[in-house]
Write a protein that holds these residues in place. Sequence first.
Motif, PDB file in Angstrom:
ATOM      1  N   ALA C 132      33.138  39.424  36.308  1.00  0.00           N
ATOM      2  CA  ALA C 132      31.684  39.221  36.322  1.00  0.00           C
ATOM      3  C   ALA C 132      31.198  38.709  37.674  1.00  0.00           C
ATOM      4  N   GLU C 133      32.087  38.001  38.414  1.00  0.00           N
ATOM      5  CA  GLU C 133      31.667  37.398  39.681  1.00  0.00           C
ATOM      6  C   GLU C 133      31.023  38.406  40.637  1.00  0.00           C
ATOM      7  N   ARG C 136      27.648  39.745  39.322  1.00  0.00           N
ATOM      8  CA  ARG C 136      26.516  38.831  39.441  1.00  0.00           C
ATOM      9  C   ARG C 136      26.101  38.668  40.899  1.00  0.00           C
ATOM     10  N   ARG C 137      27.086  38.473  41.775  1.00  0.00           N
ATOM     11  CA  ARG C 137      26.775  38.128  43.172  1.00  0.00           C
ATOM     12  C   ARG C 137      26.369  39.343  43.988  1.00  0.00           C
ATOM     13  N   LYS C 142      22.248  40.057  35.827  1.00  0.00           N
ATOM     14  CA  LYS C 142      22.014  38.732  35.245  1.00  0.00           C
ATOM     15  C   LYS C 142      22.263  38.709  33.745  1.00  0.00           C
ATOM     16  N   ARG C 144      23.867  38.875  30.315  1.00  0.00           N
ATOM     17  CA  ARG C 144      25.249  38.691  29.873  1.00  0.00           C
ATOM     18  C   ARG C 144      25.805  39.920  29.148  1.00  0.00           C
ATOM     19  N   MET C 147      26.557  42.599  31.583  1.00  0.00           N
ATOM     20  CA  MET C 147      27.760  42.305  32.364  1.00  0.00           C
ATOM     21  C   MET C 147      29.016  42.567  31.549  1.00  0.00           C
TER      22      MET C 147
END
Lengths: 314, 649, 297
Positions: C132-133, C136-137, C142, C144, C147
Amino acid sequence: MGRTVAYRLVAALPLLVLVSILAFALVHLMPGSASETILGDGANPEAVAELDRALGLDKPLVTQYFTWAGNALSGDFGTSPLTGRSVTDTLTERIPVTLSVAIAGLTVAVLLGIPTGIWAALRYGRWMDRMLSLVTATGLAVPNFWIGILLAYWVGVRTKWLPAVGYTPFAEDPVEWVKSLILPGIALGIGSAAVIARQMRGGLLEVLDRPYIRTARSKGMSFRRVVVVHALKNAFTPVATVLGFQVSVMLGGAVVVEQVFGIPGIGGQLIRAVIEQDIPVIQGVVMFTAVVVIVVNIVIDLSYAAFDPRVRVQ
Amino acid sequence: MTRRSVIRRLVRHPSGLIPASWLTLLVFAAVFGDWITPYDPNEADFLALFEGPSFRHPFGTDELGRDTLSRLIDATSVALLAGVQAVGIGLALGVPIGLAVGYLGGWWDRIAMRIVDAIFSLPGLILAFAIVAVLGPGITNAMFAVGFLFSLRFIRLTRGSVLSTREEPFIEAARLSGAPTIRVLRSYLLPNIAGPLIIQVSISFAAVLLIEAGLSFLGLGVQPPNATWGTMLREARLNQSQSGWLPWPPGLAITLTVLAFNTLGDRLRDVLAEDPASSPPVVPPAEFAPVRPAASVDSDTTGVSGEAFEAVYSLSDALLQVRHLDIEVPTAVGPALAVRDLSFDVSAGDVVALVGESGSGKTLSATAIAGLLPRQVNIVGRSSILFKGDELVGSTDDELRSIRGAHLSMIFQDPMSSLNPSLTIGYQLAEPLRSHLGMNKAQARDHAAELLSRVGIPNPRNRLADYPHQFSGGMAQRVMISIALAAEPDLLIADEPTTALDVTTQKQVLELLVQASEESGMAMLFITHDLGVVAEIADRAVVMYAGQAIETGEVFETFANPRHPYTRALLGSVPLVDKAQKKLVTIPGRVASPSDNSPGCRFVDRCSVSVARCSEAPPPLLSLPSAGRIVRCINPNGSPDGSPTVSSS
Amino acid sequence: MYQPQRESRWESYRELVLTTASEALLFVDDVTVEFHRGHFARRRPVVRAVSAATIEIGKGQAFGLVGESGSGKTTLGRCVLGQQKPTHGSISISGKELSTLKARDFRATVQAVFQNPIASLNPAMSVGEIIAEPLRRLNGMKDRVEMRQRSEELLDQVQLPSRILDRRPASLSGGMAQRVSIARALAPHPSLIVLDEAVSALDVATQAQVINLLADLRDDTGVSYLFIAHDLAVVRHLCDEVAVMKLGEIVEHGNSETICGSPKHRYTQALLQAVPVPDPTVRRLRHRHTTSTAVET
């Protein structure tokens, strides 16, 4: 060798400067000025200013530092405002006593710690190893002054085998000197002995697990030879590091143990200085211990070369 | 590891349970002290001075007739609060600074660490004195001083852990994933150094207690009449002539508490080390074979079909005969068999390769033959290792010693760490010469130089005085080989000797080994995972899988016509440099763990030709007529009906 | 100090590349990396880790960088990842100079997988959190649920079951961990993945799985690889183009079949000679024990 010593000395300079700044800063960190402390509460401001001038406290900090550091370099740490005596005189009188106690403690620590550690490592996991690990864990936990109190009472007062209090200078009577240091040495040394024993045991066990020990065994070398020739030398390096650190611990501990045995070392003076805020004495002691620590660390650094050829070549 | 499982494992052992109980008791005493003290701790009773332990005063009374037990209990809260204060200050100051300098590195780090090291090298007590002198005596000031000093410990520890963790590839991966610095520090670094920090907290508590007691003993900490263990000792010393009993209760209280914190720290370290990655206890992954607790495995049930086995092995007069070797290793779920029923021969002058992937047990087997198994790893069952007719299993270390080095030598994967860093090459080379060949010093030196030149080390006489770190990896392995060959052994066990080397160096070392064995007729047992190396140098191959030999045979035969499905798959999975290939053959799943004692074939879950029967009973060892081939499979031809058709090829 | 010999053909290779470089995905132009050893007080001679290296990787191409330890292949890889600044020369992605790219865009374009499978994953995070890192980055995701869904897709792409999302890295096998790393690298839809010895720590059977997976992924997604390895056989199997490095210099460069089939440079020949081949019939080191005792040296 000479070059290495010189290099280490130069490398130690920043430490010395740093400690001297910290020691110098003590005076200025204190609430109230030195002159106020000397003259006592409710002194008149003019007298304080007068004394400030006399002591050079009105000059800029940097100038003050260099004056102080310059004096310190030439062995002059000023005068104790409390006793009116030169700090240097007090130090030269008391420090040899404290050093004697510290050395006694270190001797006990090494003589007890190293064999215990080796013994425990060679009996790894067995009954004796567990026993010894309990003993060393306890050794780490016992306050040195408590051992001191017990020794002074049970050995000193009750059996009278050794003096319970007091100190005989070496110059007066070497035998009595040794006798007067045995109990303080034990009280001071037991904790460090435990530290050294644990490091020795752990270090030796770690080395015994290294591939080159397997190589030595695969060559058919005897157990004794594997341990003595191949393992011990490599296991000593970390012990030397710990030993260097213990010197510092000994110096601190000696101050406490001296109080138990009524030994006229620097401890009593220092404690009084702390209570009475007699800063020059504290500065002197801090600077002195810094020098001892630096010297010890250089010796330890050099001893690495004896154990580890990789250091030698660099 | 979850927090709860750490605590559960912590108290499972007495070395965790006892200190934890003692400290719980202390916290209880500290919190409820006022309600549980039998007397007012500061109330004098001049009719009961210096009483020994009695029913009325379990720990006696002091010089003012105060009840010692009440004073001890009263002092608990001071001791623990002092610890909380000092360690709290230490953590609050130390961890952020340590994280920052460790992660930033460079000049920040260098300057900060210079200062920290400088202060750290001075006696802590004397520095505490200096700080107390400035702030004035009193427990809060004293603990502030100690807290400041302890922040140095936490800076050092945090920074050290950060430095070692920072180089881990997962930190690099975090940056690649776009994680900002703050997040890297908080979510990647901090959780991974939490273990050492918690241990350090426990140990610091112990150290703070000792220092607090020391300062109070000297009159610089807690001021009378308030009781702490240190001031109680101070008073006890002054009144020692009246009572030898007084120093005991406070002294013991300090010692036991410090011991408890230290022991708890040690136990915590053990618990965290059991699972260094701090991950939850391994649950059997659903897609793999279930892990069962190890029961005692009866070797007989691993099924050696007697006849077939005897046909190959009964009349062997080989140099080394390994029979039914079982090796037990400790695992998280108890002892398990990492090598199972391994049998093979090495004849004089033969090069035999023990080949397998990691976890196949090949290295353990080799180490067992040389009698160099690590602690807690044992040969069990009906294992037998006959070397030149002597049984090695059960021999004492003394008996093995006369064989090792002289008749049987070993070389290892990492030549650098296999040589003693503090002894010269000459010394290490002369050792076997002097002890096995009885040479004197001068003879040994001459011979050592000759040995070095024989393994292709230039300028050998001068290099005798060099230390291992002055050699490159390839050269160091040559030195290892010359040491192993020094006493002209009959068998050399080479455990992945070229794995750590570059290919061009590997080739040279292999050439050297082959040449040495052919010149002197020395046999070699060569442990490797590299099928290429096996093909290059071995006469026979023993293919190992999950602790068992699954196929044994002459190298040309085995590679040309592999009979076990695993051998076939393994050969198909190697990328070739000299031929173009389509897809590589893959083997799904994961090697069976040593503690997996399922009844069937150990390869069954990954086998492409398995039948129902494969998971019911262990496959027999079948001997094929051609050139001593032995296969542990019911279906050595890959025929779909699974019947053990044995044909000569 | 080692002085690189600048042979004329490499100049011409560079000129050849320059004409096509505008279409290339990655263009490493004449990159040199020097290291200064020691502190200012005791400065030691400069070490030239990479000297005048030029490579070009097209879209969807797998490019192999081969060399032994100390050849500079990893340093060159670090330059491409922006972890090491070249002393001389430039690197551009899709025609844009690397230093002009915004960090976030660069990370989303160039990803990496490293050698040590388990150590490449944060032991304190679950597989789901690790994947997920970057979502997200770098992808600005955003939600959940979204993701989770994308993570499952990624796991499916690397042939892992979605139930391992909640597992910790320590409970994975080496092969599984390396697939998780690959999934993590694939997350931001990169155009280039630097694979630094990405299969060399794995066992043969697992290695084969990962190599096949990498080949499939390239076919499916059109991602390019810079595959850094010491193992020529693996490189031949996976890569279209190969550059052979020795002591910081690219000594030979070309189609991987050609290089492995008929190497021109002496060093490449020696390297190929040294690779053990799992076929006893072509063995060079030891002859059949019974027939001959002679050794080739």
